[in-house]
Design an enzyme around this catalytic site. Structure first.
Site, PDB file in Angstrom:
ATOM      1  N   ASP A 108      46.600   5.053  31.660  1.00 56.28           N
ATOM      2  CA  ASP A 108      46.074   6.295  32.172  1.00 56.28           C
ATOM      3  C   ASP A 108      44.750   6.029  32.677  1.00 56.28           C
ATOM      4  OD1 ASP A 108      45.915   9.046  32.914  1.00 56.28           O
ATOM      5  OD2 ASP A 108      45.483   9.627  30.903  1.00 56.28           O
ATOM      6  N   GLU A 141      43.100   5.449  37.282  1.00 53.96           N
ATOM      7  CA  GLU A 141      44.439   5.296  37.143  1.00 53.96           C
ATOM      8  C   GLU A 141      45.143   4.042  37.490  1.00 53.96           C
ATOM      9  OE1 GLU A 141      45.409  10.018  37.319  1.00 53.96           O
ATOM     10  OE2 GLU A 141      45.568   8.983  39.251  1.00 53.96           O
ATOM     11  N   ASP A 164      51.421   9.364  33.873  1.00 51.48           N
ATOM     12  CA  ASP A 164      51.429  10.826  34.194  1.00 51.48           C
ATOM     13  C   ASP A 164      50.951  10.974  35.552  1.00 51.48           C
ATOM     14  OD1 ASP A 164      48.845  11.147  33.824  1.00 51.48           O
ATOM     15  OD2 ASP A 164      48.879  11.224  31.584  1.00 51.48           O
ATOM     16  N   ASP A 178      45.799   7.880  27.043  1.00 51.14           N
ATOM     17  CA  ASP A 178      44.953   8.966  27.425  1.00 51.14           C
ATOM     18  C   ASP A 178      43.794   8.670  26.561  1.00 51.14           C
ATOM     19  OD1 ASP A 178      44.213  11.862  28.867  1.00 51.14           O
ATOM     20  OD2 ASP A 178      44.207  12.046  26.676  1.00 51.14           O
ATOM     21  N   HIS A 230      67.623  36.173  48.152  1.00 48.07           N
ATOM     22  CA  HIS A 230      67.965  37.564  48.052  1.00 48.07           C
ATOM     23  C   HIS A 230      69.059  38.287  49.059  1.00 48.07           C
ATOM     24  CE1 HIS A 230      65.869  39.038  51.387  1.00 48.07           C
ATOM     25  NE2 HIS A 230      64.806  38.275  51.149  1.00 48.07           N
ATOM     26  N   GLU A 234      57.416  36.134  48.208  1.00 51.79           N
ATOM     27  CA  GLU A 234      57.368  35.718  49.574  1.00 51.79           C
ATOM     28  C   GLU A 234      55.959  35.540  50.205  1.00 51.79           C
ATOM     29  OE1 GLU A 234      58.256  33.538  52.024  1.00 51.79           O
ATOM     30  OE2 GLU A 234      60.186  34.632  52.662  1.00 51.79           O
TER      31      GLU A 234
END
Length: 428
Positions: A9, A50, A75, A124, A232, A308
């Site tokens: 990390d 990272e 991660d 971390d 829908h 939407e």
């Protein structure tokens, strides 16, 4: 052949700002910590930190055993996808770091897996210890480390897969492609079958040009979170192909839409695998979701992020009417995901951020479960596009009928597998 897990990390307090990384090498069989690395690297971005953590972890693994097979767990979706060959590396700062990481161990010995932040606590903690040391004008020292490793997670990793010893990744990928080519096209019923849990979707998703990056082994990823995406049923505006988003009149289902909702409810009840129902807050979705939920005996949860697009001044208009009234705005919208509809509507980029956040909440809350997600055209297409890694313009190249079913499975390593798109068999 030794098998290690490298967890890495990096962080930056400012992005860019004071930065540091942490990495740990674990014995896959026992979960024992074999090596720790951490360093304060001055001012840098999160991504640079990272990558530095990845490089340090791989070097530590190489020092322990140059012939080791290594599972890298991070991660950082960016680093995992780029090093796996699924995402291009565009940033000039990342390219030399990725190249440096790739040279440490042969590609065939390294596999990459994304993990949630909460499962990367050891690395971390080391990164934060390094940044804390840098703040005091010092460098991190192993003797001062207070990093705590979750050994239960390591023990879970220690169980080898049922398929046997590591194999050749290229041969494994070829076998997957051959099996897919030999099988019939999937039907709607296959969507609701018991999912595999061995990481196969990652092989299916990798583009043909992607390099082989693994050795054919890895932890059991468990059953995915499967989002069954239901558009829908029809409203009065649907057959007229009018813009109908979250900034308009919020129409109800038409009689045809109610019949469609009843039909999909029967089809889903017959399959019997939906375990939860989640809906957009807009009326047409809530009515569709309720019809299904009543048939299944489940409650309906509302997720605001599934609404939407707000089409602004275009709400209620046809495409031709928008072209006649707002030609420049429409063309800009067609050309760029960052362009918004006239009158304060939402761009596709904005909708993507909102829908992505909703997706992450649902996947986290429903790991290993099948969830019916009742939403709209843009959210469904966006989820499919993101799962495929397709560009924004692909939104205009998908057909999505009213009351159609699509589905995406999300695995613990961060990979996604599109299982169904625009199925309307239940309406015929």
């Amino acid at each position: 052949m030794p098998r290690f897990v490298v967890e890495a990390d990096g962080g930056s307090r400012g992005n860019p700002g004071p930065a540091g990384y942490g990495a740990v090498v674990l014995d896959l069989a026992t979960g024992e910590t074999l090596a720790e690395r951490a360093e304060y690297i001055g001012v840098a971005t999160n991504n640079v930190a990272e990558y530095k953590g990845l490089i340090a972890g791989l070097r530590a693994a190489h020092e322990l055993a140059p012939d080791a097979v290594v599972l890298v767990r991070m991660d950082s979706k960016l680093v995992v996808e780029q090093m796996s060959g699924r995402w291009k590396i565009k940033h000039p700062d990342m390219k030399p770091l990725a190249a440096e990481a790739a040279k440490i161990l042969p590609r065939s010995q390294v596999t990459y897996e994304w993990i949630p932040r909460e499962k990367n606590k050891h690395a971390d903690r080391l990164a934060n210890e390094a940044m804390d040391a840098g703040k005091r004008g010092r460098q991190w020292e192993p003797s001062g480390s207070t990093a705590v490793f979750d050994r239960s997670a390591a023990r879970a990793l220690a169980t080898p897969p049922a398929s046997g010893p590591p194999g050749d990744a290229a041969a494994g990928a070829a076998a997957v492609r051959a099996a897919l080519a030999a099988s019939a096209a999937p039907t709607a019923d296959t969507l609701f079958a018991e999912p595999t849990a061995s990481g196969g979707p990652a092989a299916e998703e990798a583009p043909a040009a992607a390099p082989a990056t693994g050795t054919g082994w890895g932890p059991d990823l468990g059953a995915p979170a499967t989002l069954v995406l239901l558009r829908h049923g029809e409203t009065a505006l649907t057959p007229q192909k009018r813009f109908s988003g979250s900034g308009g009149t919020d129409p109800e289902l038409s009689p045809a839409g109610r019949r469609q909702a009843a039909a999909v409810a029967e089809a889903l009840a017959a399959r019997g695998t939906v375990q939860a129902v989640v809906s957009s807050p807009l009326r047409r979705c809530r009515e569709t979701a309720q019809a299904v939920a009543d048939r299944l005996g489940l409650p309906v949860a509302i997720e605001e992020g599934l609404r939407e697009t707000d089409f602004g001044a275009w709400e209620g208009l046809t495409f031709a009417e928008v072209r006649a009234r707002f030609p420049d705005d429409l063309q800009a919208w067609l050309d760029s995901a960052k362009a918004a509809p006239t009158g304060g509507g939402e761009s596709f980029a904005t909708v993507t951020r909102r829908v992505s956040a909703a997706r992450d909440r649902l996947v986290s809350a429903h790991a290993g479960r099948t969830v019916l997600v009742v939403t709209h055209v843009t959210p469904v297409k966006t989820l499919v596009r993101l799962a495929l890694g397709a560009p924004p313009e692909s939104l205009f190249k998908m057909e999505l009928s009213a009351a159609s079913l699509s589905a995406v499975a999300y695995y613990a390593d961060g990979n996604a597998s599109v299982r169904l798109l625009n199925d309307t068999g239940h309406l015929r």
